[in-house]
Design an enzyme around this catalytic site. Structure first.
Site, PDB file in Angstrom:
ATOM      1  N   HIS A 282      45.818  40.250  45.873  1.00 34.09           N
ATOM      2  CA  HIS A 282      45.456  38.841  45.985  1.00 34.09           C
ATOM      3  C   HIS A 282      46.262  37.997  44.995  1.00 34.09           C
ATOM      4  O   HIS A 282      46.749  38.503  43.983  1.00 34.09           O
ATOM      5  CB  HIS A 282      43.960  38.661  45.706  1.00 34.09           C
ATOM      6  CG  HIS A 282      43.086  39.531  46.555  1.00 34.09           C
ATOM      7  ND1 HIS A 282      42.715  40.810  46.170  1.00 34.09           N
ATOM      8  CD2 HIS A 282      42.528  39.322  47.774  1.00 34.09           C
ATOM      9  CE1 HIS A 282      41.955  41.339  47.121  1.00 34.09           C
ATOM     10  NE2 HIS A 282      41.828  40.465  48.104  1.00 34.09           N
TER      11      HIS A 282
ATOM     12  N   GLU B  14      38.583  45.670  38.233  1.00 34.15           N
ATOM     13  CA  GLU B  14      37.976  45.752  39.564  1.00 34.15           C
ATOM     14  C   GLU B  14      37.632  47.169  40.010  1.00 34.15           C
ATOM     15  O   GLU B  14      37.475  47.423  41.210  1.00 34.15           O
ATOM     16  CB  GLU B  14      38.857  45.055  40.620  1.00 34.15           C
ATOM     17  CG  GLU B  14      39.072  43.565  40.371  1.00 34.15           C
ATOM     18  CD  GLU B  14      37.844  42.696  40.627  1.00 34.15           C
ATOM     19  OE1 GLU B  14      36.843  43.218  41.155  1.00 34.15           O
ATOM     20  OE2 GLU B  14      37.899  41.494  40.299  1.00 34.15           O
TER      21      GLU B  14
ATOM     22  N   HIS C 166      38.274  40.677  37.641  1.00 31.39           N
ATOM     23  CA  HIS C 166      39.588  40.212  37.187  1.00 31.39           C
ATOM     24  C   HIS C 166      39.517  38.943  36.354  1.00 31.39           C
ATOM     25  O   HIS C 166      40.516  38.547  35.750  1.00 31.39           O
ATOM     26  CB  HIS C 166      40.516  40.008  38.387  1.00 31.39           C
ATOM     27  CG  HIS C 166      41.945  40.318  38.083  1.00 31.39           C
ATOM     28  ND1 HIS C 166      42.872  40.655  39.050  1.00 31.39           N
ATOM     29  CD2 HIS C 166      42.634  40.339  36.914  1.00 31.39           C
ATOM     30  CE1 HIS C 166      44.053  40.879  38.493  1.00 31.39           C
ATOM     31  NE2 HIS C 166      43.929  40.686  37.191  1.00 31.39           N
TER      32      HIS C 166
ATOM     33  N   HIS D  89      36.897  35.626  39.819  1.00 29.03           N
ATOM     34  CA  HIS D  89      37.899  36.693  39.856  1.00 29.03           C
ATOM     35  C   HIS D  89      39.053  36.361  40.795  1.00 29.03           C
ATOM     36  O   HIS D  89      40.085  37.043  40.758  1.00 29.03           O
ATOM     37  CB  HIS D  89      37.264  38.054  40.194  1.00 29.03           C
ATOM     38  CG  HIS D  89      36.900  38.258  41.638  1.00 29.03           C
ATOM     39  ND1 HIS D  89      36.706  39.511  42.172  1.00 29.03           N
ATOM     40  CD2 HIS D  89      36.663  37.388  42.651  1.00 29.03           C
ATOM     41  CE1 HIS D  89      36.377  39.404  43.454  1.00 29.03           C
ATOM     42  NE2 HIS D  89      36.347  38.133  43.763  1.00 29.03           N
TER      43      HIS D  89
ATOM     44  N   ASP E  32      45.001  35.394  43.221  1.00 32.63           N
ATOM     45  CA  ASP E  32      44.174  34.951  42.091  1.00 32.63           C
ATOM     46  C   ASP E  32      44.590  33.568  41.615  1.00 32.63           C
ATOM     47  O   ASP E  32      44.593  33.274  40.416  1.00 32.63           O
ATOM     48  CB  ASP E  32      44.232  35.966  40.948  1.00 32.63           C
ATOM     49  CG  ASP E  32      43.597  37.291  41.309  1.00 32.63           C
ATOM     50  OD1 ASP E  32      42.895  37.348  42.340  1.00 32.63           O
ATOM     51  OD2 ASP E  32      43.802  38.280  40.584  1.00 32.63           O
TER      52      ASP E  32
ATOM     53  N   ASP F  58      45.105  45.204  39.036  1.00 29.36           N
ATOM     54  CA  ASP F  58      43.895  45.215  39.853  1.00 29.36           C
ATOM     55  C   ASP F  58      43.989  46.437  40.758  1.00 29.36           C
ATOM     56  O   ASP F  58      44.966  46.587  41.502  1.00 29.36           O
ATOM     57  CB  ASP F  58      43.831  43.928  40.671  1.00 29.36           C
ATOM     58  CG  ASP F  58      42.521  43.744  41.419  1.00 29.36           C
ATOM     59  OD1 ASP F  58      41.967  44.746  41.898  1.00 29.36           O
ATOM     60  OD2 ASP F  58      42.076  42.593  41.547  1.00 29.36           O
TER      61      ASP F  58
ATOM     62  N   ASP G 265      48.582  43.142  42.327  1.00 34.26           N
ATOM     63  CA  ASP G 265      47.336  42.726  42.962  1.00 34.26           C
ATOM     64  C   ASP G 265      47.574  42.488  44.452  1.00 34.26           C
ATOM     65  O   ASP G 265      48.648  42.018  44.846  1.00 34.26           O
ATOM     66  CB  ASP G 265      46.851  41.426  42.310  1.00 34.26           C
ATOM     67  CG  ASP G 265      45.363  41.182  42.471  1.00 34.26           C
ATOM     68  OD1 ASP G 265      44.787  41.611  43.496  1.00 34.26           O
ATOM     69  OD2 ASP G 265      44.773  40.534  41.588  1.00 34.26           O
TER      70      ASP G 265
ATOM     71  N   ASP H 162      42.706  47.042  43.472  1.00 32.66           N
ATOM     72  CA  ASP H 162      42.821  46.781  44.902  1.00 32.66           C
ATOM     73  C   ASP H 162      44.262  46.541  45.335  1.00 32.66           C
ATOM     74  O   ASP H 162      44.551  46.338  46.520  1.00 32.66           O
ATOM     75  CB  ASP H 162      41.896  45.650  45.353  1.00 32.66           C
ATOM     76  CG  ASP H 162      42.308  44.258  44.891  1.00 32.66           C
ATOM     77  OD1 ASP H 162      43.497  44.019  44.604  1.00 32.66           O
ATOM     78  OD2 ASP H 162      41.417  43.376  44.815  1.00 32.66           O
TER      79      ASP H 162
END
Length: 302
Positions: free
Chosen positions: A128, A274, A104, A143, A130, A229, A126, A231
């Site tokens: 997360h 990712e 990322h 990332h 980030d 992303d 995402d 994930d």
């Protein structure tokens, strides 16, 4: 007039500690990206890959935490700078750049390039935030820092290669949060960025959340950059990612959100990041990435 999508690969893994994500662009192409996008009635031009500088010999899965510094920041900066130039050129030619990661950290380059000569908003799909910086990151992996970087948070405040975006946090929405570091949580809360957790999606539904996120990103802007992303999805849907977190969005929720992007007709640029084919099962995650990109560009399941 038919939209032209320029595909730009960014095959890097400098920002993560799992091998294989640098093969993501090849896996996504192999999964039939061009064919999926053509079903959305766009013209696809593949611009190849940005140059990735050679890092010193390393075993990323054995490296210890970076103790207050970002790992491989020089290499990340070089890729981001080259990628930003290619994204800018695509937009200047009237094309929509679609960046294929890689980890990322490539978003630093794509957001920077997209924001040149325009005021943009960002929707960040995402698990997360980030939003770490070298000081707050437990791992030093970039990332986990790209959104903080393009907003000039912490040590990134004077990093012109990352922050020359003019991006306003009031035009940034993170969708699907479910894994945030403690110090990162405080930074997000203080930033002015709008956040939607998985609990928000559970309570309100993906359609309502996606509409609100797009309202944030389109308010007074020239267009929207979508950072996706893989994930963000539940690992049962997208197993081929380096930092899976249980409890993500479903296949249909993901498509519904990207269909909402298409319906707004404000998409300016996009990245898919990712995808790690080493961790994937029968290239399922790469195939899903191609489908979601097509949904963002106008393809509907039904």
């Amino acid at each position: 007039m038919t939209q032209t999508v320029r595909v730009i690969g960014a095959p890097i893994d400098y920002g993560t500690n799992r091998r294989g994500v640098d093969m993501g662009p090849s896996a996504i192409r192999y999964a039939g990206l061009a064919e999926q996008l053509e079903r959305a009635n766009v013209t696809v031009v593949d611009d190849g890959d940005v140059r990735a500088p050679r890092a010193e010999e390393r075993d990323p899965e054995a490296e210890p935490p970076a103790n207050g510094r970002a790992k491989f920041l020089r290499e990340t900066r070089e890729v981001a700078t080259g990628l930003a130039d290619r994204v800018e050129r695509a937009l200047a030619s009237g094309e929509l750049p679609l960046v294929l990661g890689g980890d990322h950290s490539v978003a630093i380059g794509s957001v920077t390039g997209s924001a040149r000569n325009a005021d943009i908003g960002v929707v960040w799909f995402d698990a997360h935030g980030d939003f770490n910086t070298p000081e707050t990151s437990p791992s030093g992996n970039v990332h986990g820092m790209p959104l903080a970087a393009v907003l000039g948070v912490g040590e990134f405040a004077n990093a012109q290669w990352a922050t020359a975006t003019g991006l306003s946090p009031e035009n940034v929405a993170i969708v699907g949060l479910r894994s945030v570091d403690e110090r990162e949580r405080d930074a997000i809360a203080d930033s002015g960025v709008t956040t939607f957790t998985m609990s928000d999606i559970d309570e309100r539904g993906i359609a309502s959340v996606a509409d609100d996120a797009l309202d944030v990103a389109t308010a007074g802007t020239d267009g929207v950059h979508v950072s996706l992303d893989l994930d963000w999805l539940d690992p049962r849907e997208a197993p081929g990612v380096g930092t899976p977190v249980r409890g993500g969005v479903t296949y249909r929720e993901a498509h519904a959100a990207l269909e909402a992007v298409a319906e707004r007709d404000r998409l300016r640029s996009m990245e898919l990041v990712e995808v790690n084919p080493i961790l994937d099962e029968r290239n399922e995650t790469a195939s899903l990435a191609t489908e979601l990109a097509a949904s963002a560009l106008g393809t509907k399941i039904l």
